[in-house]
Design an enzyme around this catalytic site. Structure first.
Site, mmCIF file in Angstrom:
data_model
loop_
_atom_site.group_PDB
_atom_site.id
_atom_site.type_symbol
_atom_site.label_atom_id
_atom_site.label_comp_id
_atom_site.label_asym_id
_atom_site.label_seq_id
_atom_site.Cartn_x
_atom_site.Cartn_y
_atom_site.Cartn_z
ATOM 1 N N LYS A 178 0.837 -1.210 0.000
ATOM 2 C CA LYS A 178 0.000 0.000 0.000
ATOM 3 C C LYS A 178 0.871 1.259 0.000
ATOM 4 O O LYS A 178 2.070 1.189 0.285
ATOM 5 C CB LYS A 178 -0.900 -0.022 1.240
ATOM 6 C CG LYS A 178 -0.116 -0.002 2.560
ATOM 7 C CD LYS A 178 -1.003 -0.279 3.768
ATOM 8 C CE LYS A 178 -0.186 -0.328 5.043
ATOM 9 N NZ LYS A 178 -0.988 -0.740 6.195
ATOM 10 N N ARG A 238 -10.243 -0.125 15.400
ATOM 11 C CA ARG A 238 -10.409 0.523 14.091
ATOM 12 C C ARG A 238 -11.468 -0.267 13.331
ATOM 13 O O ARG A 238 -12.558 -0.441 13.838
ATOM 14 C CB ARG A 238 -9.057 0.509 13.354
ATOM 15 C CG ARG A 238 -8.321 1.796 13.359
ATOM 16 C CD ARG A 238 -6.941 1.759 12.712
ATOM 17 N NE ARG A 238 -6.621 0.601 11.869
ATOM 18 C CZ ARG A 238 -5.429 0.390 11.321
ATOM 19 N NH1 ARG A 238 -4.443 1.238 11.533
ATOM 20 N NH2 ARG A 238 -5.202 -0.661 10.570
ATOM 21 N N TYR A 291 15.622 30.563 6.240
ATOM 22 C CA TYR A 291 14.509 31.323 6.820
ATOM 23 C C TYR A 291 14.615 31.384 8.347
ATOM 24 O O TYR A 291 14.949 30.394 8.992
ATOM 25 C CB TYR A 291 13.177 30.649 6.476
ATOM 26 C CG TYR A 291 12.754 30.780 5.035
ATOM 27 C CD1 TYR A 291 12.413 32.014 4.486
ATOM 28 C CD2 TYR A 291 12.663 29.654 4.222
ATOM 29 C CE1 TYR A 291 12.008 32.118 3.167
ATOM 30 C CE2 TYR A 291 12.249 29.760 2.894
ATOM 31 C CZ TYR A 291 11.926 30.996 2.383
ATOM 32 O OH TYR A 291 11.517 31.092 1.082
ATOM 33 N N MET A 299 11.554 24.736 1.143
ATOM 34 C CA MET A 299 10.813 23.823 0.269
ATOM 35 C C MET A 299 11.755 23.113 -0.703
ATOM 36 O O MET A 299 11.578 21.934 -1.017
ATOM 37 C CB MET A 299 9.735 24.590 -0.500
ATOM 38 C CG MET A 299 8.724 23.666 -1.165
ATOM 39 S SD MET A 299 7.455 24.522 -2.091
ATOM 40 C CE MET A 299 6.558 25.381 -0.823
HETATM 41 C C1 LIG Z 1 -0.234 -1.733 6.844
HETATM 42 C C2 LIG Z 1 -0.793 -2.966 7.432
HETATM 43 C C3 LIG Z 1 0.017 -4.095 7.645
HETATM 44 C C4 LIG Z 1 1.516 -4.081 7.489
HETATM 45 O O1 LIG Z 1 2.100 -3.600 8.691
HETATM 46 P P1 LIG Z 1 3.683 -3.466 8.866
HETATM 47 O O2 LIG Z 1 3.838 -2.990 10.252
HETATM 48 O O3 LIG Z 1 4.138 -2.467 7.856
HETATM 49 O O4 LIG Z 1 4.262 -4.818 8.627
HETATM 50 C C5 LIG Z 1 -0.603 -5.254 8.077
HETATM 51 N N1 LIG Z 1 -1.935 -5.300 8.315
HETATM 52 C C6 LIG Z 1 -2.728 -4.217 8.148
HETATM 53 C C7 LIG Z 1 -4.181 -4.324 8.429
HETATM 54 C C8 LIG Z 1 -2.186 -3.021 7.714
HETATM 55 O O5 LIG Z 1 -2.974 -1.950 7.574
#
Ligand SMILES: *Cc1c(COP(=O)(O)O)cnc(C)c1O
Length: 377
Positions: free
Chosen positions: A41, A140, A269, A317
């Site tokens: 992701k 969650r 800055y 930046m």
């Molecule tokens: C992002 C995520 C993972 C991966 O977690 P890491 O700590 O990066 O290994 C696993 N399960 C869920 C539900 C996630 O959102």
């Protein structure tokens, strides 16, 4: 010392061999029959989703996971029809169609969504595989009520239009030294998921992120979902190398100018740094517009000629400044490393995260689209 690429102001070099070897290391910790699902992701935690997915598969991952429907769609185009892709996140109605088009495996935690999914699946002409999510304490996504989880799983298994593929949960504290809450979540999960698996033996149970995977086999079940460790980042926020993990990403820029500062002259800055005496200052054309966070102003080191030099003044930046000391041989055009190794010295994402009061994940995810990714290995 590798020469600076004269065409690139700043480049993130991603070592795909490292991604592959990190996956092989993780896969090597699993018992036979437990699958490694590589989490790609957020553009592969900023490393490049498609390239890293392919490297992870070469390294022994057999599944991929993403958070969103569009990620699943892009990934499907890249890896072909055969690799299972799991969408872990919530989906709107429109996103559900995109995810189904991508033939992704989906997460369910309410009866309403299960019904909607089953109805829409008919239009796509296949049986989507679904994973029922149990919120064992992350607070969650997921069904919180143990009996509700069982009811959803049984309903999914009984529905001809879909296929029950798994029951899963996610840990809130797998990266912390104190394992007590982690063990509580594990027990809650086992109590609910194991009986469901007895009724539906073909399903996969899964719970572990990278941290839990590295803690031991009691967290592994049929599959582990590893993200951060795939990229060679330490889930515990320490140095990843003692664990055998290789950081895959390094961030390279160059010295655009070197100039003499007299005592009291300031850089950047707000004049947050003033030369303590007569010194040389290097100007590097990278800044928070590239995702090199402004919070690192006066708070990290930069590598030039294999030496650590303090970043001084406020990060702009597009530029940052480095104190080279009273005498220097550094000249304009030389390569500089913001994340990674140079001649045996290293600045890693964990060190930058600590300076910022954040986690290594955010360092690589935060590198902006303005930074080109170049792939090696
Ligand atoms: C992002 C995520 C993972 C991966 O977690 P890491 O700590 O990066 O290994 C696993 N399960 C869920 C539900 C996630 O959102």
């Amino acid at each position: 010392m590798s020469a600076h690429d004269p065409f690139q102001r700043v480049t993130a070099i991603v070592d795909l061999g490292a991604v592959e070897r990190n996956c092989a290391l993780l896969a090597g910790k699993l018992s036979a029959g437990t699958e490694l699902c590589a989490v790609v992701k957020a553009d592969g935690y900023g490393h490049g989703m498609g390239e890293c997915a392919e490297a992870a598969l070469r390294g022994g991952a057999t599944r991929l996971a993403v958070a969103t429907a569009t990620e699943a769609f892009e990934l499907r185009e890249r890896v072909g029809a055969q690799v299972p892709i799991f969408v872990m996140g919530a989906l709107t109605g429109a996103e559900l169609d995109v995810a189904l088009q991508a033939r992704a495996e989906l997460t369910v935690w309410t009866a309403e969504f299960l019904t909607e999914l089953a109805e829409r699946a008919g239009m796509f002409g296949f049986r989507p595989r679904i994973h029922v999510k149990y919120d064992t304490g992350m607070g969650r996504l997921g069904e919180r009520e143990p009996f509700g989880v069982g009811r959803l799983a049984d309903a999914a298994a009984a529905d001809e239009r879909i296929e029950l593929a798994g029951v899963w949960t996610h840990f809130a504290t797998a990266d912390e030294d104190d394992e007590s809450y982690l063990r509580e979540q594990l027990e809650r999960f086992r109590e609910v998921a194991l009986p469901i698996q007895e009724r539906h033996p073909e399903i996969t149970l899964h719970a572990a992120n990278s941290a839990a995977t590295l803690r031991g086999p009691e967290f592994h079940f049929g599959m582990v979902r590893c993200g951060v460790a795939v990229y060679g980042l330490d889930p515990f926020g320490r140095d990843p190398r003692p664990l055998g993990l290789e950081p895959a990403l390094s961030l390279h820029t160059y010295v655009a100018d070197v100039k003499r500062f007299h005592a009291g002259e300031s850089a950047g800055y707000g004049r947050t740094w003033k030369a303590p005496g007569d010194v040389w200052v290097a100007v590097l054309p990278t800044g928070y517009g590239d995702g090199f966070r402004r919070g690192l102003s006066n708070a990290c080191d930069v590598l030039i000629r294999g030496r650590r030099y303090p970043l001084v003044g406020t990060i702009s930046m597009d530029n940052l400044t480095v104190d080279l000391g009273p005498e220097t041989e550094v000249v304009p055009g030389e390569p500089a490393v913001l994340i990674g190794e140079q001649d045996g010295e290293e600045v890693n994402a964990e060190q930058l995260a600590e300076s910022l009061g954040t986690i290594n994940y955010e360092i690589t995810c935060g590198l902006s689209a303005r930074v080109p990714r170049a792939f090696r290995g």
